[in-house]
Write an enzyme that holds these catalytic residues in place. Sequence first.
Site, PDB file in Angstrom:
ATOM      1  N   ASN A  22       0.866  -1.172   0.000  1.00 41.43           N
ATOM      2  CA  ASN A  22       0.000   0.000   0.000  1.00 41.43           C
ATOM      3  C   ASN A  22       0.906   1.225   0.000  1.00 41.43           C
ATOM      4  OD1 ASN A  22      -1.777   2.067   0.499  1.00 41.43           O
ATOM      5  ND2 ASN A  22      -2.433   1.344   2.526  1.00 41.43           N
ATOM      6  N   LYS A  27       0.125   4.233  -0.236  1.00 40.05           N
ATOM      7  CA  LYS A  27      -0.544   5.400   0.366  1.00 40.05           C
ATOM      8  C   LYS A  27      -0.339   6.634  -0.520  1.00 40.05           C
ATOM      9  CE  LYS A  27      -0.245   3.139   4.798  1.00 40.05           C
ATOM     10  NZ  LYS A  27      -0.154   3.234   6.239  1.00 40.05           N
ATOM     11  N   HIS A  52      -9.592   1.180   4.824  1.00 40.90           N
ATOM     12  CA  HIS A  52      -8.327   1.329   5.560  1.00 40.90           C
ATOM     13  C   HIS A  52      -8.560   2.249   6.760  1.00 40.90           C
ATOM     14  CE1 HIS A  52      -4.202   2.428   6.509  1.00 40.90           C
ATOM     15  NE2 HIS A  52      -3.842   1.335   5.853  1.00 40.90           N
ATOM     16  N   GLU A  60      -6.919   4.615   7.891  1.00 36.27           N
ATOM     17  CA  GLU A  60      -6.681   6.046   7.618  1.00 36.27           C
ATOM     18  C   GLU A  60      -7.909   6.675   6.971  1.00 36.27           C
ATOM     19  OE1 GLU A  60      -3.004   5.405   5.552  1.00 36.27           O
ATOM     20  OE2 GLU A  60      -2.078   4.817   7.445  1.00 36.27           O
ATOM     21  N   GLU A  96      -5.370  -4.986  10.499  1.00 38.40           N
ATOM     22  CA  GLU A  96      -4.347  -3.967  10.735  1.00 38.40           C
ATOM     23  C   GLU A  96      -4.664  -3.232  12.039  1.00 38.40           C
ATOM     24  OE1 GLU A  96      -2.326  -2.781   6.770  1.00 38.40           O
ATOM     25  OE2 GLU A  96      -4.002  -1.440   7.100  1.00 38.40           O
ATOM     26  N   GLY A 118       2.476   2.285  10.897  1.00 34.66           N
ATOM     27  CA  GLY A 118       3.430   3.380  10.774  1.00 34.66           C
ATOM     28  C   GLY A 118       4.118   3.756  12.072  1.00 34.66           C
ATOM     29  N   SER A 136       3.438  -2.133  10.402  1.00 32.64           N
ATOM     30  CA  SER A 136       4.890  -2.193  10.628  1.00 32.64           C
ATOM     31  C   SER A 136       5.506  -3.528  10.227  1.00 32.64           C
ATOM     32  CB  SER A 136       5.211  -1.840  12.095  1.00 32.64           C
ATOM     33  OG  SER A 136       4.793  -0.520  12.391  1.00 32.64           O
TER      34      SER A 136
HETATM   35  P1  13P Z   1       2.983   0.398   7.777  1.00 26.63           P
HETATM   36  O1  13P Z   1       3.511  -0.877   7.161  1.00 26.63           O
HETATM   37  O2  13P Z   1       3.710   1.634   7.311  1.00 26.63           O
HETATM   38  O3  13P Z   1       2.877   0.289   9.262  1.00 26.63           O
HETATM   39  O4  13P Z   1       1.494   0.581   7.208  1.00 26.63           O
HETATM   40  C1  13P Z   1       0.616  -0.479   7.293  1.00 26.63           C
HETATM   41  C2  13P Z   1      -0.578  -0.156   6.501  1.00 26.63           C
HETATM   42  O5  13P Z   1      -1.355   0.710   6.854  1.00 26.63           O
HETATM   43  C3  13P Z   1      -0.809  -0.895   5.253  1.00 26.63           C
HETATM   44  O6  13P Z   1      -2.073  -0.660   4.751  1.00 26.63           O
END
Ligand code: 13P
Length: 250
Positions: A9, A11, A96, A98, A168, A174, A214
């Site tokens: 992803n 982002k 997601h 976010e 997740e 992150g 992560s």
């Molecule tokens: P990270 O791997 O940066 O923690 O992000 C995970 C994520 O949100 C994947 O969709």
Amino acid sequence: MRRPFIAGNWKMHKTVPEAVRLAKQLKVMLHDEVEKKDIVLCPTFTALQAVGDTIRGSGIKLGAQNLFWEPEGAFTGEISPGMLVDVGVEYCIIGHSERRQYFGETDAAVNKKVKAAKAHDLGVIVCVGETKQQREDGKTEEVIHTQVVQGLDGLDVESPDRLVIAYEPVWAIGTGLNATGEDANAVIDFIRNILTDLFGSSTAEAVRILYGGSVKPENIKEFMSQPQIDGALVGGASLDASSFAQIVKY
Ligand code: 13P
């Protein structure tokens, strides 16, 4: 045995030239992996076409990060499932954390998006996960249950390989703080039990359930060695070709 599924992803990262460069590198590095695993790259909308052109014929699949459920119309700023299919997208991330956190996406919206994707034969990666506060309050299972049941409400799963769930935990995204393999496996086992209640055991056993949060080259093995974890949804570490390739090759 479920086929491993590893998605990157990206982002809101990378210009079109940067995205193409990364896709080109991965095409070379992952040449021998595509037979054994589903590998999906999810760039921004603006880079979908170019990344799709770059990976065409390589066995690596194209994914998107969001969609809107209507087929077309006056919905400024939105992208429909048919438009994604049109540029070669095979899977779309939906719900997601976010999007839930910053854009007010609800389980009802997730449900409409999942159904719209299915109507266009577009695979989905439906994200669920608890916040740190919810985990500390002992509400992880309750939260996950609601997200899965409401997000998939009324869905008819004809092709279980097109339905992917990503667990997740929000506190692991992150932050560098990943869940342990065992903890993630326990929640994913719980999710599979919900899928059994909703769709029956043969469907539930065929759906891939990923861990995200992560994931790095150093911890991917810990997740992939768990019996219920079928893959990973990778954020930060998917932005670098060698680290994503190492994760795919775990
Ligand atoms: P990270 O791997 O940066 O923690 O992000 C995970 C994520 O949100 C994947 O969709």
